[in-house]
Each structure stands twice: as C-alpha cells, then as structure tokens.
Design a protein around this motif. Structure first.
Motif, short mmCIF file in Angstrom:
data_model
loop_
_atom_site.label_atom_id
_atom_site.label_comp_id
_atom_site.label_asym_id
_atom_site.label_seq_id
_atom_site.Cartn_x
_atom_site.Cartn_y
_atom_site.Cartn_z
N ALA A 35 33.52 -3.48 -12.63
CA ALA A 35 32.36 -4.37 -12.58
C ALA A 35 32.70 -5.53 -11.66
N PRO A 36 31.77 -5.94 -10.81
CA PRO A 36 32.07 -7.05 -9.90
C PRO A 36 32.09 -8.39 -10.63
N ALA A 37 32.84 -9.33 -10.09
CA ALA A 37 32.83 -10.70 -10.61
C ALA A 37 31.42 -11.25 -10.43
N PRO A 38 30.95 -12.02 -11.35
CA PRO A 38 31.61 -12.67 -12.47
C PRO A 38 31.51 -11.90 -13.79
N VAL A 59 24.86 -13.60 -13.61
CA VAL A 59 24.18 -14.77 -13.04
C VAL A 59 22.73 -14.38 -12.77
N VAL A 60 21.80 -15.21 -13.25
CA VAL A 60 20.37 -14.94 -13.11
C VAL A 60 20.00 -14.66 -11.65
N GLY A 61 19.22 -13.60 -11.47
CA GLY A 61 18.75 -13.23 -10.15
C GLY A 61 19.62 -12.21 -9.44
N ASN A 62 20.76 -11.88 -10.01
CA ASN A 62 21.66 -10.92 -9.38
C ASN A 62 21.56 -9.54 -10.01
N ARG A 63 21.82 -8.52 -9.19
CA ARG A 63 21.90 -7.14 -9.67
C ARG A 63 23.34 -6.67 -9.47
N TYR A 64 23.87 -6.01 -10.48
CA TYR A 64 25.25 -5.56 -10.45
C TYR A 64 25.30 -4.05 -10.67
N THR A 65 26.30 -3.41 -10.09
CA THR A 65 26.57 -2.00 -10.35
C THR A 65 27.86 -1.92 -11.15
N VAL A 66 27.78 -1.29 -12.32
CA VAL A 66 28.93 -1.10 -13.20
C VAL A 66 29.24 0.39 -13.19
N THR A 67 30.52 0.73 -13.02
CA THR A 67 30.92 2.14 -12.94
C THR A 67 31.98 2.45 -13.99
N ASN A 68 31.77 3.56 -14.67
CA ASN A 68 32.74 4.07 -15.64
C ASN A 68 33.31 5.37 -15.08
N THR A 69 34.63 5.44 -14.97
CA THR A 69 35.32 6.64 -14.49
C THR A 69 36.14 7.20 -15.64
N VAL A 70 36.00 8.50 -15.86
CA VAL A 70 36.79 9.16 -16.91
C VAL A 70 37.66 10.25 -16.31
N THR A 71 38.85 10.35 -16.86
CA THR A 71 39.75 11.45 -16.55
C THR A 71 39.82 12.32 -17.80
N GLY A 75 42.37 17.21 -16.43
CA GLY A 75 42.65 16.60 -15.14
C GLY A 75 41.43 16.31 -14.28
N GLU A 76 40.27 16.80 -14.64
CA GLU A 76 39.06 16.53 -13.87
C GLU A 76 38.67 15.06 -14.01
N VAL A 77 38.07 14.51 -12.94
CA VAL A 77 37.67 13.10 -12.92
C VAL A 77 36.17 13.03 -12.61
N TYR A 78 35.45 12.22 -13.40
CA TYR A 78 34.01 12.03 -13.22
C TYR A 78 33.69 10.54 -13.29
N GLU A 79 32.57 10.16 -12.69
CA GLU A 79 32.12 8.77 -12.83
C GLU A 79 30.61 8.71 -12.98
N GLN A 80 30.18 7.66 -13.68
CA GLN A 80 28.77 7.33 -13.84
C GLN A 80 28.62 5.85 -13.57
N SER A 81 27.47 5.47 -13.03
CA SER A 81 27.19 4.06 -12.77
C SER A 81 25.86 3.66 -13.37
N ALA A 82 25.70 2.36 -13.55
CA ALA A 82 24.44 1.79 -14.03
C ALA A 82 24.21 0.47 -13.31
N PHE A 83 22.94 0.13 -13.12
CA PHE A 83 22.57 -1.17 -12.57
C PHE A 83 22.31 -2.13 -13.72
N ILE A 84 22.78 -3.35 -13.59
CA ILE A 84 22.43 -4.42 -14.54
C ILE A 84 21.75 -5.52 -13.75
N TRP A 85 20.51 -5.80 -14.12
CA TRP A 85 19.76 -6.90 -13.50
C TRP A 85 19.83 -8.08 -14.46
N CYS A 86 20.22 -9.25 -13.98
CA CYS A 86 20.37 -10.42 -14.82
C CYS A 86 19.13 -11.32 -14.68
N GLU A 87 18.49 -11.60 -15.81
CA GLU A 87 17.34 -12.50 -15.82
C GLU A 87 17.23 -13.19 -17.16
#
Length: 89
Positions: A35-38, A59-71, A75-87
């Motif tokens: 997840a990006p700062a902050p 922070v209000v007005g910002n959109r963030y991308t959060v990514t979860n990676t699983v192993t 041994g296979e690796v997958y990832e999923q992401s979600a957007f979080i809009w702050c308001e």
C-alpha cells in the motif's frame, strides 16, 4: 478489481477471498500487502482461503491501490488489488 470508500479517520478491515483461485490441495503459505504511503497496513492474517488486513491513514481526495500477493503451498504466486477512495463520510 474492487473499489472501496474509506474515511480519513477510519480503520477498516479488508479481505481478499482466494477460494476460487486455489488449486485442489493447495493452501496459502505466505501473504504480503503493498500500500502506498501514507496508508498503514496492520493486523495481516491468513484465514483458511482468504487474507485480511486493517488499513488506515488515507488523505481525503486521494485514490490508492492496495495489492495482496499470496504464495501458495505449491509455489504458485497470485495477486489481487483493490482501489480505496478516501473521502469524508
């Protein structure tokens, strides 16, 4: 990709379900979150075939991308992401 709205003072629990991704007999061995700062990611856990984490610090007005990676145990690796809009809610 999922889209969520979070207030700047909220601490919300996010969950990624992996049941449709896991091959027969495989389990989630490792889960990492990016997840990006902050944003602050805490209380990370693996619960059977899903992963969870608490996120705060947007922070209000910002959109963030959060990514979860699983192993997986195979041994296979997958990832999923979600957007979080702050308001203000």
């Amino acid at each position: 990709m999922n889209y969520y709205v979070q207030g700047p003072d909220e601490v919300l629990l996010y969950e990624f379900a992996w049941s449709n991704t896991l091959p027969a007999g495989a389990t989630i061995a490792v889960s990492t979150w990016e997840a990006p700062a902050p944003l602050v990611v805490t209380d990370k856990s693996i619960v059977v075939d899903s992963t969870q984490a608490r996120i705060t610090g947007c922070v209000v007005g910002n959109r963030y991308t959060v990514t979860n990676t699983v192993t997986l145990s195979n041994g296979e690796v997958y990832e999923q992401s979600a957007f979080i809009w702050c308001e203000v809610k």
